[in-house]
Structure formats: C-alpha cells, structure tokens
Design a protein around this motif. Structure first.
Motif, mmCIF file in Angstrom:
data_model
loop_
_atom_site.group_PDB
_atom_site.id
_atom_site.type_symbol
_atom_site.label_atom_id
_atom_site.label_comp_id
_atom_site.label_asym_id
_atom_site.label_seq_id
_atom_site.Cartn_x
_atom_site.Cartn_y
_atom_site.Cartn_z
ATOM 1 N N UNK A 34 -20.878 35.277 -47.028
ATOM 2 C CA UNK A 34 -20.496 34.924 -48.221
ATOM 3 C C UNK A 34 -21.037 34.443 -49.016
ATOM 4 N N UNK A 35 -20.880 34.273 -50.853
ATOM 5 C CA UNK A 35 -21.718 33.385 -51.485
ATOM 6 C C UNK A 35 -20.850 32.101 -51.639
ATOM 7 N N UNK A 36 -19.676 31.525 -51.119
ATOM 8 C CA UNK A 36 -19.567 30.536 -50.676
ATOM 9 C C UNK A 36 -20.540 29.908 -49.752
ATOM 10 N N UNK A 37 -20.866 30.084 -48.708
ATOM 11 C CA UNK A 37 -22.373 29.847 -47.799
ATOM 12 C C UNK A 37 -23.060 28.671 -48.198
ATOM 13 N N UNK A 38 -23.438 30.274 -49.577
ATOM 14 C CA UNK A 38 -24.921 29.735 -50.149
ATOM 15 C C UNK A 38 -25.171 28.598 -50.736
ATOM 16 N N UNK A 39 -23.409 28.457 -51.505
ATOM 17 C CA UNK A 39 -22.696 27.618 -53.044
ATOM 18 C C UNK A 39 -22.891 26.614 -52.219
ATOM 19 N N UNK A 61 -24.695 25.673 -49.571
ATOM 20 C CA UNK A 61 -25.904 25.082 -48.835
ATOM 21 C C UNK A 61 -27.031 24.102 -49.928
ATOM 22 N N UNK A 62 -26.550 24.530 -51.296
ATOM 23 C CA UNK A 62 -27.337 24.648 -52.527
ATOM 24 C C UNK A 62 -26.760 23.010 -52.905
ATOM 25 N N UNK A 63 -25.574 22.820 -52.807
ATOM 26 C CA UNK A 63 -25.243 21.775 -52.729
ATOM 27 C C UNK A 63 -25.665 20.490 -51.739
ATOM 28 N N UNK A 64 -25.380 21.207 -50.825
ATOM 29 C CA UNK A 64 -25.695 19.454 -49.578
ATOM 30 C C UNK A 64 -27.352 19.634 -49.590
ATOM 31 N N UNK A 65 -28.203 20.439 -49.976
ATOM 32 C CA UNK A 65 -29.470 20.244 -50.789
ATOM 33 C C UNK A 65 -30.366 19.660 -51.340
ATOM 34 N N UNK A 66 -29.197 19.713 -52.549
ATOM 35 C CA UNK A 66 -29.490 19.077 -53.810
ATOM 36 C C UNK A 66 -29.189 17.715 -53.508
ATOM 37 N N UNK A 80 -24.172 20.700 -37.243
ATOM 38 C CA UNK A 80 -23.056 20.723 -37.414
ATOM 39 C C UNK A 80 -22.005 19.248 -38.276
ATOM 40 N N UNK A 81 -23.141 18.614 -38.899
ATOM 41 C CA UNK A 81 -22.251 17.391 -39.982
ATOM 42 C C UNK A 81 -21.688 18.260 -41.016
ATOM 43 N N UNK A 82 -22.791 19.218 -41.132
ATOM 44 C CA UNK A 82 -22.228 20.616 -42.623
ATOM 45 C C UNK A 82 -20.698 20.790 -42.283
ATOM 46 N N UNK A 83 -20.754 21.469 -41.223
ATOM 47 C CA UNK A 83 -19.671 21.750 -40.325
ATOM 48 C C UNK A 83 -18.164 20.996 -40.686
ATOM 49 N N UNK A 84 -18.923 19.912 -39.891
ATOM 50 C CA UNK A 84 -17.703 19.262 -39.685
ATOM 51 C C UNK A 84 -16.954 18.476 -40.946
ATOM 52 N N UNK A 85 -18.080 18.180 -42.148
ATOM 53 C CA UNK A 85 -17.097 18.277 -43.677
ATOM 54 C C UNK A 85 -16.387 19.289 -44.271
ATOM 55 N N UNK A 86 -16.628 19.864 -43.805
ATOM 56 C CA UNK A 86 -15.598 21.133 -44.282
ATOM 57 C C UNK A 86 -14.543 21.856 -43.658
ATOM 58 N N UNK A 87 -14.525 21.160 -42.456
ATOM 59 C CA UNK A 87 -13.132 21.477 -42.069
ATOM 60 C C UNK A 87 -12.396 19.950 -41.298
ATOM 61 N N UNK A 88 -12.925 18.934 -42.120
ATOM 62 C CA UNK A 88 -12.770 18.088 -42.364
ATOM 63 C C UNK A 88 -11.261 17.754 -43.903
ATOM 64 N N UNK A 89 -10.285 17.809 -43.957
ATOM 65 C CA UNK A 89 -8.865 17.326 -44.627
ATOM 66 C C UNK A 89 -9.913 16.532 -46.164
ATOM 67 N N UNK A 90 -10.778 15.294 -45.656
ATOM 68 C CA UNK A 90 -11.224 14.740 -46.812
ATOM 69 C C UNK A 90 -12.623 14.927 -46.293
ATOM 70 N N UNK A 91 -13.680 15.909 -47.087
ATOM 71 C CA UNK A 91 -15.185 16.063 -46.557
ATOM 72 C C UNK A 91 -15.926 15.051 -47.335
#
Length: 617
Positions: free
Chosen positions: A2-7, A9-14, A420-431
């Motif tokens: 999905x486009x959301x996935x690249x968004x 990734x972009x935010x994380x890398x920035x 793993x970390x980014x996955x947990x951030x997105x699963x968290x209720x407070x990333x």
C-alpha cells in the motif's frame, strides 16, 4: 504494498537521518540505508566511504563508495537531493528520465575520473583516493563492474487507472569501453559493466515488510549469457523437481560478474582467495582444464520456479526465480578470478544440479536449502554456525533487553528482526511514546551488536569490514560449533551495553563533516577501542571500565578528553602505516592493525602517564 507503507517508511527515514540540530544529513540517510542493503545482499558490508563530491559546472555528484569483499565491483552511491523535503506533497516519480538525470551525474564522475579530468580536486578531499585509483592502471585492472546505487526518498509509481500504483523501474546493464595511456606506454583498453539500481521507498518499504529477506534473484539466462541452458529433467514430484546440466565455465564467470555475492545469498561461506581448496581449483584450471569436471564436485543450485522450453527435442532452461548457489560458491568465484588473472577457462566444464522447490513458504525453502548445504559433499565443510538463521542466544539477548533495567531506568531496544521496532510502533496505541522511550541512540540491531561486541577485541580490521564477517566472528564467539560458548546472562548484557555506549560516544567525539578529526571515523574508532582492549586486557582494568560505563551510562569528561587524544593519534597512524592511499579500504587489512599495535607511537602513548591515569580506576 500500500501507498501508506511507503509513507511510513519515508517518515521513519527522514526522522532517523537528522543530526543533533534537527537537520537532515545525506550521509546519515546512507548510513540508515546501508544495513538494509546488507540484509538483501546488495552490499557486502554496511561500511561506506563517505566522499561527498559535487560539481555543478560539470554536473557531477556522488555521496560515497564501497568496494565489494572480493574487490572487482565498485559501488557508487548517489542521494537524490530532490526528495529530501519533509513535505509529503511531491515525492512520486513516474518517469524514468527523473532517475536518469541522477545516474548521469555519477556516470560523468566515473568517466572523468578514469580520464584524469578531475585533477583540480584538492589532496585533502575524501574523494581523492578514489580518483587516484580510477585514473591508474591498477584501478583499471581491478574493477570489472561499476554499480550505481541511487538512494531516493521518492516512490516510483504509475498514474494509470483510478488509483496511484507502485511500480519498479529496471535498467538494462551496459558495457562501457575505456582507453587510457599510462606514463606514455601503450594505450590500454578495458570494458566495464555498468549496473544501475534504484533504491527507492518501494524497495526500502519491502525490506521492512519482509523483515530483511532479500528480494528473490531472477536470472534470465539470455540476458546475462546470451543463450538458454540445455538440461535434462531428473525428477518431477508434487512439491519438488530437479534438473541436471553441464555448464561451461565462462557461463559461471559471467553470472558471478553480474551478480557477485547475490548468487551466494544463502550460502554464507565467503570466497577465500586462492588458498587451500581454491588453490587446487586454480591449479586444475591451469594444468588440466579438461579434467576439471572429474575432479570437482560441481554445483548445487536452488530456485522456486523454472521456466523451460523445448527446441529440436532438447529441453532448455530459460530462467530461474530465487536463484541461489548453495554448494559450489567457491568453485564459481575461483573460476571467475582465474579468468580475471588471464587463465584460459574455455575448456573447463562444471556439473550442476538444479533443485526447484515448489513451495511459497519461505520457512520451507530455508529449511530445504539448509539441509542441501549441510548434506552436500562440498569442497569445504559448512559448519552448523553457518546454517543457523536464528541463534537461540540472540533470543536470550532479546529477552534480557526487555527485562534488564539500567541504572537510569531507561531500557534498551534490541531489534533482532529487521523492522521490528517500526512494527511495534505501528501496533502500539501510542507510537510516539514508544519512539520517545527508545530514541535511535537507545536501539541496536544484530549487525550493530556484532560490531560493538567485536571492537572490544583484537580484530578492528574485521570490524571495519562489517557485514557477515564480523557477525560470524560474533556468533562463533558466543556460540561455537564445539562447546558451550559464552553465557548470555545479565553480566554479559551489562558489558555489552557498556561497549555500545563506548563505541557510540567515540563516534561522537571523532565527529562527522567539517568539524570531524578526519575522514576515517569508521576505522579510527574500532582501532582505538582495540588499543584500549589490548592494553587493559592483561589486568582487570578493561572489565572495570565497562562496569563503570554501565553504572553511569556515559563516559566521564576526563575519559572523553583522553579518547579524543587517542583518536587523533589513531587517525594519523592509519594514514602513516597504510600501504595504500585509500586509507579506509586498507584499514580492512590485518597487516595495518599489526603494524599499528607494534608501532612505537602507539606503545609510547598507551604507556604514558595520561593513559595510565585515564584507564585506571
């Protein structure tokens, strides 16, 4: 995807590519991307020579370079500076010519360097060693492949249809011919293979989504060697089929030239130059090439899909998906380097068995490959350490990171699996809370873990190499094939965190960019740490230093000042004792470390009163 996935990734890398002042740095972006490229075997090490060079007049730019472990492939990195804005409004690319413009900046650099047209570059510039290499007979001989890697925070898309769709832009390989006259001698010519690779958000997001699993390598034989391969089908079962064939050595050499270590992605043994068994391979090629097929055990190749066709009642193999040489990697590399040395390989033939696993489950495929590697009659035995993809001791270490509370009360995050970390951030209720709790300086991956751990030892040249070499050294230390190895307990974990703090603090002390001690941080830091280890290892001082760092979770001002002096000295010693002007590359050689640790300069410094005061507790 999905486009959301690249968004995301972009935010994380920035966010992770900003310096302490909040400004995005192109060098930090490359540092973030390199471990991902290592995971997918695009590079052999996460280490890179940061050599930012920009000439607007000549329309030239490169950000850095690296040379693969066997030396024949030069990889040039370019950061696309058009898409570094934090705005998400315009980061889509649909036209090939947008990327062409960036690649051409690096290609102009290579052409100008080979023809010695960049002579106005100052000696102090980090790019100077590469310029000297490319403009020399030695460089023209060494490099066979130039791979251009464009790192861009853009998403490659198609605007056809109602919704924007992600897509991939591929570039065909090109052969470029160069001629040069050295010192007035006869003009020499060399053909170089140019490869272009776009590392965009699509590519990077896929790595995170697959937790580092490499993009399957698809080999279309006509594209690489100009023809299909004649085979016979040996087995055809419900979930498995097998083919047999005899390969001419030039076919293997061409495949290795194009794909290098990507061919051996699941075969973790590295090419050992012409020593031992490989020396025997070379001797057979030279003296009895027609007997090679009888003396050599051949290749075992795995794939997940094969495309075949019949021609004049013979069966031909057109392509293989997820092509991997799991046994015979050293044979393949030895054939390539024998040809490079000028040996005639035209009469050499190699038997190959090609196994097609008809399964879509990556675990089943990995299990199959491990068993094939383990049970095949290989030229050099594959150890169980090589075959293990998930070490139980890494699982223990992950558990310790989740349970051990440092004195400050702030835990560390061990990212055992990629993303793993980014996955947990997105699963968290407070990333955002999780990000604040574990900023980048409180996180480490298994690749970084190996580097930090092994720097506290006597092999800084391997730490500089990075990649699988240093990770293998780490795994074999904690979990050797014979014996119990090192206990992964609280004491081990505390010392490990202390080593991480020491390494990262020394990186900060050395600095980056204009305010740095020099341009050799990735070498000077592990070399300096190894010097401290060597001079404190005979007493208990080294252990005491690590214990104090763990308790304080920092280094004292006095120790930091001392380490700065040591790093200044190490920076100069690397340049003084290097036998190559490319100090960064030469620091991967054990000979340099041996020369430095025996040097009078280092011995006098480490025996000085300032060293004794700083390193005694």
């Amino acid at each position: 995807m999905e486009i959301s996935a690249v968004l995301n990734t972009r935010e994380d890398l920035l966010n992770s590519s900003k310096n302490d002042d909040g400004f995005l740095q192109q060098s930090l972006l490359i540092d973030e991307v390199m471990p991902l490229l290592l995971e997918t075997k695009v590079v052999d090490s996460e280490d890179i020579n940061h050599t930012y060079y920009l000439s607007n007049d000549d329309k030239i730019k490169i950000n850095g370079y690296t040379v693969n472990s066997t030396g024949e492939r030069l990889q040039i990195f370019i950061v696309d500076d058009s898409y570094l804005s934090e705005s998400n409004d315009e980061f889509y690319v649909s036209l090939r010519n947008v990327y062409d413009e960036q690649f051409n900046r690096a290609i102009r650099f290579i052409s100008s360097a080979i023809q010695n047209k960049l002579e106005n570059v100052q000696e102090s510039e980090p790019i100077k060693p590469l310029l000297a290499k490319l403009g020399s007979e030695d460089g023209l001989t060494q490099f066979d492949v130039i791979e251009f890697i464009l790192v861009t925070l853009s998403a490659t898309v198609s605007f056809r249809g109602e919704e924007t769709q992600l897509r991939t832009i591929h570039y065909k390989d090109e052969i470029k011919s160069f001629s040069h006259k050295f010192l007035g001698e006869k003009t020499q010519s060399k053909e170089l293979l140019f490869i272009k690779r776009v590392v965009d958000l699509n590519y990077l997001a896929n790595i995170y989504a697959s937790q580092g699993r490499a993009e399957p390598l698809k080999v279309i034989f006509k594209d690489v060697i100009g023809k299909n391969i004649e085979v016979i089908k040996a087995a055809d079962e419900e979930d498995f089929e097998s083919y047999l064939c005899v390969l001419d050595a030039p076919i293997l050499a061409d495949l290795y030239k194009r794909y290098s270590s990507q061919l051996l992605e699941k075969n973790v043994r590295s090419f050992l130059q012409f020593k031992g068994v490989n020396q025997g391979i070379k001797k057979t090629i030279k003296d009895e090439p027609e007997k090679f097929i009888a003396f050599n055990n051949g290749l075992t190749i795995t794939a997940t899909e094969a495309k075949t066709s019949y021609y004049k009642k013979s069966l031909y193999l057109e392509s293989l998906d997820d092509f991997q040489i799991v046994n015979g990697g050293q044979t393949t590399a030895s054939i390539y380097f024998s040809r490079k040395e000028g040996l005639d390989i035209s009469n050499v033939k190699v038997v190959a068995k090609i196994n097609i696993a008809k399964t879509s489950k990556s675990k089943d495929l990995d299990d199959l490959i491990s068993k094939i590697s383990e049970f095949s009659n290989s030229q050099s035995r594959v150890s169980k350490v090589d075959l293990r993809s998930r070490s139980p001791k890494l699982v223990q270490l992950k558990s310790l990171s989740e349970s051990v509370l440092p004195p400050s009360g702030n835990k560390w995050f061990f990212e055992r699996a990629k993303g793993d970390f980014n996955t947990q951030v997105r699963k968290s209720t407070n990333g955002q809370k999780l990000k604040n709790e574990f900023p980048p300086k409180k996180r480490f991956t298994k690749e970084l873990l190996a580097k930090y751990y092994c720097a506290w030892g006597d092999a800084p040249h391997l730490v500089k190499k990075g990649g699988e070499k240093v990770f293998r050294m780490f795994i074999e230390d904690i979990e050797p094939e014979n014996g119990d190895g090192i206990a992964i307990n609280r004491e081990f974990y505390e010392k490990l965190i202390a080593k991480i703090i020491l390494f990262r603090t020394m990186e900060e002390v050395y600095g980056q960019g204009k305010n740095a001690i020099g341009q050799l941080r990735s070498a000077a830091v592990p070399y300096a740490i190894s010097a401290i280890y060597k001079w404190t290892n005979t007493t208990n001082d080294g252990t005491l230093i690590l214990e104090k760092i763990w308790k304080q979770e920092s280094l004292s001002d006095g120790l930091i000042e001392y380490l700065k002096e040591l790093l200044f000295l190490m920076n100069e010693l690397i340049k003084k004792y290097s036998l190559s002007e490319d100090y960064g590359e030469y620091s991967k050689n054990q000979e340099l470390w041996v020369a430095i640790k025996r040097s009078s300069e280092l011995n006098e410094f480490m025996d000085s009163s300032s060293s004794k005061f700083a390193l005694s507790l």
